[in-house]
Design a protein around this motif. Sequence first.
Motif, short mmCIF file in Angstrom:
data_model
loop_
_atom_site.label_atom_id
_atom_site.label_comp_id
_atom_site.label_asym_id
_atom_site.label_seq_id
_atom_site.Cartn_x
_atom_site.Cartn_y
_atom_site.Cartn_z
N TYR A 45 39.26 -1.98 35.50
CA TYR A 45 40.22 -2.84 34.81
C TYR A 45 39.93 -2.90 33.31
O TYR A 45 40.86 -2.99 32.47
N LYS A 46 38.68 -2.85 32.96
CA LYS A 46 38.32 -2.87 31.53
C LYS A 46 38.88 -1.64 30.83
O LYS A 46 39.40 -1.75 29.69
N GLU A 47 38.78 -0.47 31.43
CA GLU A 47 39.34 0.74 30.84
C GLU A 47 40.87 0.66 30.73
O GLU A 47 41.45 1.12 29.74
N GLN A 48 41.48 0.06 31.76
CA GLN A 48 42.95 -0.08 31.69
C GLN A 48 43.38 -1.02 30.58
O GLN A 48 44.40 -0.79 29.90
N ILE A 49 42.63 -2.11 30.37
CA ILE A 49 42.96 -3.05 29.29
C ILE A 49 42.84 -2.37 27.94
O ILE A 49 43.66 -2.59 27.02
N LYS A 50 41.82 -1.48 27.77
CA LYS A 50 41.67 -0.79 26.49
C LYS A 50 42.83 0.18 26.25
O LYS A 50 43.27 0.36 25.10
#
Length: 233
Positions: A45-50
């Motif tokens: 999810y962190k990669e998707q937010i970036k």
Amino acid sequence: MHRIFGAKKQTDPPPSVQDAADRITKRGDSVEDKIKKLDAELARYKEQIKKTRPGPAQEAVKARAMRVLKQKRMYEGQRDMLYNQTFNLDQVAFAAEGIKDAQQTMTAMKAANKDLKGMMKTVKLQEIDNLQDDMMDLMDMSNEIQETLGRSYSVPDDIDEDDLMGELDALELDMESESQGVPSYLQSEPDTLEDLNLPSAPIGHTAVPGGRANAQSEDELGLPAVPRASLRG
């Protein structure tokens, strides 16, 4: 009677401390695996937010990440609680093992005490003292026997201090002479003309002691020399 009052229910024996600890540890490991999976999901999810631009799509990803984070926090609380229970059970197990060790030690000490009492009955202090006295007497007798057997025979007992000092002085002179390479039994005989205080004779003539100039010459053995003329005739 069993139909009227009912039979007693057979209850299972209570679990041991080790069984309870193993069960709780197994549950803790299962919760730990779930937490690892949630960590992997949060990283995704962190990669998707970036990669997502600010807006509704990004907010939706953040909401899912927040839900996963809350679930992770719940599992972490359960894991910590289970680990605390395991720690308490380990302390109880250590205490129980210590008590068992103390019981075994007491049993061993009682058995050893009983054996020592039995052995002490067979050992009497008075007998040990008597044995020591007998050994000392035997050692004294042995020393007396050795001294008696070691006596010297035909040893004069009338030697006084003057004789002793004279013998020591003579021994010292012998030792000094032998250290110079001259045997003691040859020291009283002169070896040279100088030792006789006689004048040295010319070459080819034999020195005659006591001023006997006309005395007959002697050969190398000390006998009268035979004239050469008698030998020719």
